[in-house]
Design an enzyme around this catalytic site. Structure first.
Site, PDB file in Angstrom:
ATOM      1  N   LYS A   9       0.840  -1.204   0.000  1.00 28.80           N
ATOM      2  CA  LYS A   9       0.000   0.000   0.000  1.00 28.80           C
ATOM      3  C   LYS A   9       0.881   1.263   0.000  1.00 28.80           C
ATOM      4  O   LYS A   9       2.093   1.177   0.209  1.00 28.80           O
ATOM      5  CB  LYS A   9      -0.932  -0.036   1.215  1.00 28.80           C
ATOM      6  CG  LYS A   9      -1.977  -1.177   1.139  1.00 28.80           C
ATOM      7  CD  LYS A   9      -2.958  -1.106   2.309  1.00 28.80           C
ATOM      8  CE  LYS A   9      -4.006  -2.211   2.208  1.00 28.80           C
ATOM      9  NZ  LYS A   9      -4.998  -2.148   3.314  1.00 28.80           N
ATOM     10  N   TYR A  49     -12.186  -2.137  -3.792  1.00 24.21           N
ATOM     11  CA  TYR A  49     -12.732  -2.230  -2.435  1.00 24.21           C
ATOM     12  C   TYR A  49     -14.272  -2.163  -2.420  1.00 24.21           C
ATOM     13  O   TYR A  49     -14.863  -1.796  -1.405  1.00 24.21           O
ATOM     14  CB  TYR A  49     -12.146  -1.119  -1.556  1.00 24.21           C
ATOM     15  CG  TYR A  49     -10.765  -1.450  -0.999  1.00 24.21           C
ATOM     16  CD1 TYR A  49     -10.530  -2.627  -0.288  1.00 24.21           C
ATOM     17  CD2 TYR A  49      -9.695  -0.566  -1.166  1.00 24.21           C
ATOM     18  CE1 TYR A  49      -9.276  -2.925   0.229  1.00 24.21           C
ATOM     19  CE2 TYR A  49      -8.433  -0.854  -0.651  1.00 24.21           C
ATOM     20  CZ  TYR A  49      -8.240  -2.038   0.046  1.00 24.21           C
ATOM     21  OH  TYR A  49      -6.993  -2.329   0.564  1.00 24.21           O
ATOM     22  N   ASN A 112      -2.036  -0.074   6.966  1.00 25.22           N
ATOM     23  CA  ASN A 112      -1.575  -1.409   7.376  1.00 25.22           C
ATOM     24  C   ASN A 112      -0.709  -2.105   6.322  1.00 25.22           C
ATOM     25  O   ASN A 112      -0.646  -3.321   6.249  1.00 25.22           O
ATOM     26  CB  ASN A 112      -2.755  -2.281   7.836  1.00 25.22           C
ATOM     27  CG  ASN A 112      -3.787  -2.472   6.747  1.00 25.22           C
ATOM     28  OD1 ASN A 112      -3.613  -2.006   5.629  1.00 25.22           O
ATOM     29  ND2 ASN A 112      -4.855  -3.182   7.069  1.00 25.22           N
ATOM     30  N   HIS A 115      -1.961  -5.246   1.165  1.00 26.40           N
ATOM     31  CA  HIS A 115      -3.259  -5.871   0.849  1.00 26.40           C
ATOM     32  C   HIS A 115      -3.018  -7.273   0.321  1.00 26.40           C
ATOM     33  O   HIS A 115      -2.054  -7.500  -0.405  1.00 26.40           O
ATOM     34  CB  HIS A 115      -4.020  -5.085  -0.223  1.00 26.40           C
ATOM     35  CG  HIS A 115      -5.128  -5.891  -0.837  1.00 26.40           C
ATOM     36  ND1 HIS A 115      -6.355  -6.019  -0.244  1.00 26.40           N
ATOM     37  CD2 HIS A 115      -5.159  -6.673  -1.952  1.00 26.40           C
ATOM     38  CE1 HIS A 115      -7.109  -6.828  -0.989  1.00 26.40           C
ATOM     39  NE2 HIS A 115      -6.396  -7.243  -2.023  1.00 26.40           N
ATOM     40  N   GLU A 126      -9.336  -9.780  -8.383  1.00 25.54           N
ATOM     41  CA  GLU A 126      -8.352  -8.713  -8.194  1.00 25.54           C
ATOM     42  C   GLU A 126      -7.197  -8.825  -9.200  1.00 25.54           C
ATOM     43  O   GLU A 126      -6.715  -7.809  -9.707  1.00 25.54           O
ATOM     44  CB  GLU A 126      -7.851  -8.738  -6.743  1.00 25.54           C
ATOM     45  CG  GLU A 126      -8.968  -8.320  -5.778  1.00 25.54           C
ATOM     46  CD  GLU A 126      -8.671  -8.613  -4.313  1.00 25.54           C
ATOM     47  OE1 GLU A 126      -7.561  -9.106  -3.998  1.00 25.54           O
ATOM     48  OE2 GLU A 126      -9.553  -8.352  -3.473  1.00 25.54           O
TER      49      GLU A 126
HETATM   50  P1  RTP Z   1      -7.072  -5.684   2.734  1.00 20.25           P
HETATM   51  O1  RTP Z   1      -8.374  -5.934   1.983  1.00 20.25           O
HETATM   52  O2  RTP Z   1      -6.563  -4.279   2.554  1.00 20.25           O
HETATM   53  O3  RTP Z   1      -6.067  -6.733   2.421  1.00 20.25           O
HETATM   54  O4  RTP Z   1      -7.336  -5.824   4.295  1.00 20.25           O
HETATM   55  P2  RTP Z   1      -8.157  -6.963   5.029  1.00 20.25           P
HETATM   56  O5  RTP Z   1      -8.719  -7.944   4.022  1.00 20.25           O
HETATM   57  O6  RTP Z   1      -7.295  -7.497   6.097  1.00 20.25           O
HETATM   58  O7  RTP Z   1      -9.333  -6.126   5.686  1.00 20.25           O
HETATM   59  P3  RTP Z   1     -10.737  -5.679   5.044  1.00 20.25           P
HETATM   60  O8  RTP Z   1     -11.798  -6.066   6.004  1.00 20.25           O
HETATM   61  O9  RTP Z   1     -10.864  -6.147   3.626  1.00 20.25           O
HETATM   62  O10 RTP Z   1     -10.627  -4.113   5.066  1.00 20.25           O
HETATM   63  C1  RTP Z   1      -9.993  -3.411   4.024  1.00 20.25           C
HETATM   64  C2  RTP Z   1      -9.158  -2.286   4.595  1.00 20.25           C
HETATM   65  O11 RTP Z   1     -10.017  -1.317   5.153  1.00 20.25           O
HETATM   66  C3  RTP Z   1      -9.362  -0.688   6.242  1.00 20.25           C
HETATM   67  N1  RTP Z   1     -10.207  -0.764   7.410  1.00 20.25           N
HETATM   68  N2  RTP Z   1     -10.414   0.248   8.188  1.00 20.25           N
HETATM   69  N3  RTP Z   1     -11.376   1.952  10.244  1.00 20.25           N
HETATM   70  C4  RTP Z   1     -11.701   0.668  10.236  1.00 20.25           C
HETATM   71  O12 RTP Z   1     -12.363   0.189  11.112  1.00 20.25           O
HETATM   72  C5  RTP Z   1     -11.225  -0.174   9.165  1.00 20.25           C
HETATM   73  N4  RTP Z   1     -11.520  -1.442   8.978  1.00 20.25           N
HETATM   74  C6  RTP Z   1     -10.876  -1.825   7.855  1.00 20.25           C
HETATM   75  C7  RTP Z   1      -8.076  -1.422   6.511  1.00 20.25           C
HETATM   76  O13 RTP Z   1      -6.999  -0.653   6.013  1.00 20.25           O
HETATM   77  C8  RTP Z   1      -8.239  -2.711   5.736  1.00 20.25           C
HETATM   78  O14 RTP Z   1      -6.990  -3.196   5.281  1.00 20.25           O
HETATM   79 MG    MG Z   2      -9.812  -7.378   2.355  1.00 18.77          MG
END
Ligand code: RTP
Ligand code: MG
Length: 148
Positions: A9, A49, A112, A115, A126
């Site tokens: 990222k 997203y 974080n 991705h 994707e």
């Molecule tokens: P990613 O898609 O980026 O790999 O991350 P992930 O699967 O671990 O998490 P996901 O639930 O898909 O969430 C996507 C990204 O959204 C941001 N996020 N912010 N403020 C919040 O509560 C919150 N929750 C999620 C995070 O940057 C996450 O990577």
């Molecule tokens: Mg995700």
């Protein structure tokens, strides 16, 4: 062989973590299929997203992922989707174990570092969003005989 989409990222690129992150997946034994430094348009970010578009953080997420270049990658290997997610650690770096990418390099959930696709269906979607056919390279590595 399974493939996944991984992306350093904008925070990871700015913090010079591309090499460190590529190195972890290389050393693990996965094979790089494609990789490029690129900027993400607002349209691509919203599509990528899309599953989060009703969430309160969606606007911030799109603003962040378009705030600077990312390093997009396709990786291949046995169980690479789930294993890469383990190597990344929990979404919120405060819960991510030491030794994982987010556990070692992240502090807040918004920034974080990396991705990774969360299922075979999202990996296929994707990879298709970010990579053209000709940007994915087929090749054999003799080293794979020592891993699988
Ligand atoms: P990613 O898609 O980026 O790999 O991350 P992930 O699967 O671990 O998490 P996901 O639930 O898909 O969430 C996507 C990204 O959204 C941001 N996020 N912010 N403020 C919040 O509560 C919150 N929750 C999620 C995070 O940057 C996450 O990577
Ligand atoms: Mg995700």
């Amino acid at each position: 062989m399974e493939r996944t989409f991984l992306m350093v990222k904008p925070d990871g690129v700015q913090r010079n973590l591309i090499g460190e992150i590529v190195s972890r997946f290389e050393k693990k034994g996965f094979q790089l299929v494609g990789g490029k430094l690129m900027s993400i348009s607002k349209e691509l970010a919203e599509e990528h997203y899309g599953e989060h578009k009703e969430r309160p953080f969606f606007g911030e997420l799109v603003d962040f992922i378009t705030s600077g270049p990312v390093f997009a990658m396709v990786w291949e290997g046995e169980n690479v989707i789930a294993t890469a997610r383990q190597m990344m650690g929990s979404t919120n770096p405060k819960d991510a174990a030491p030794g994982t990418i987010r556990g070692d390099f992240g502090i807040t959930v918004g920034k974080n570092v990396i991705h990774g696709s969360d299922s075979p269906a999202s990996a296929e979607r994707e990879i298709g969003l970010f990579f053209k056919e000709e940007e994915k390279v087929e090749y054999n590595k003799l080293m794979n005989e020592w891993i699988n």
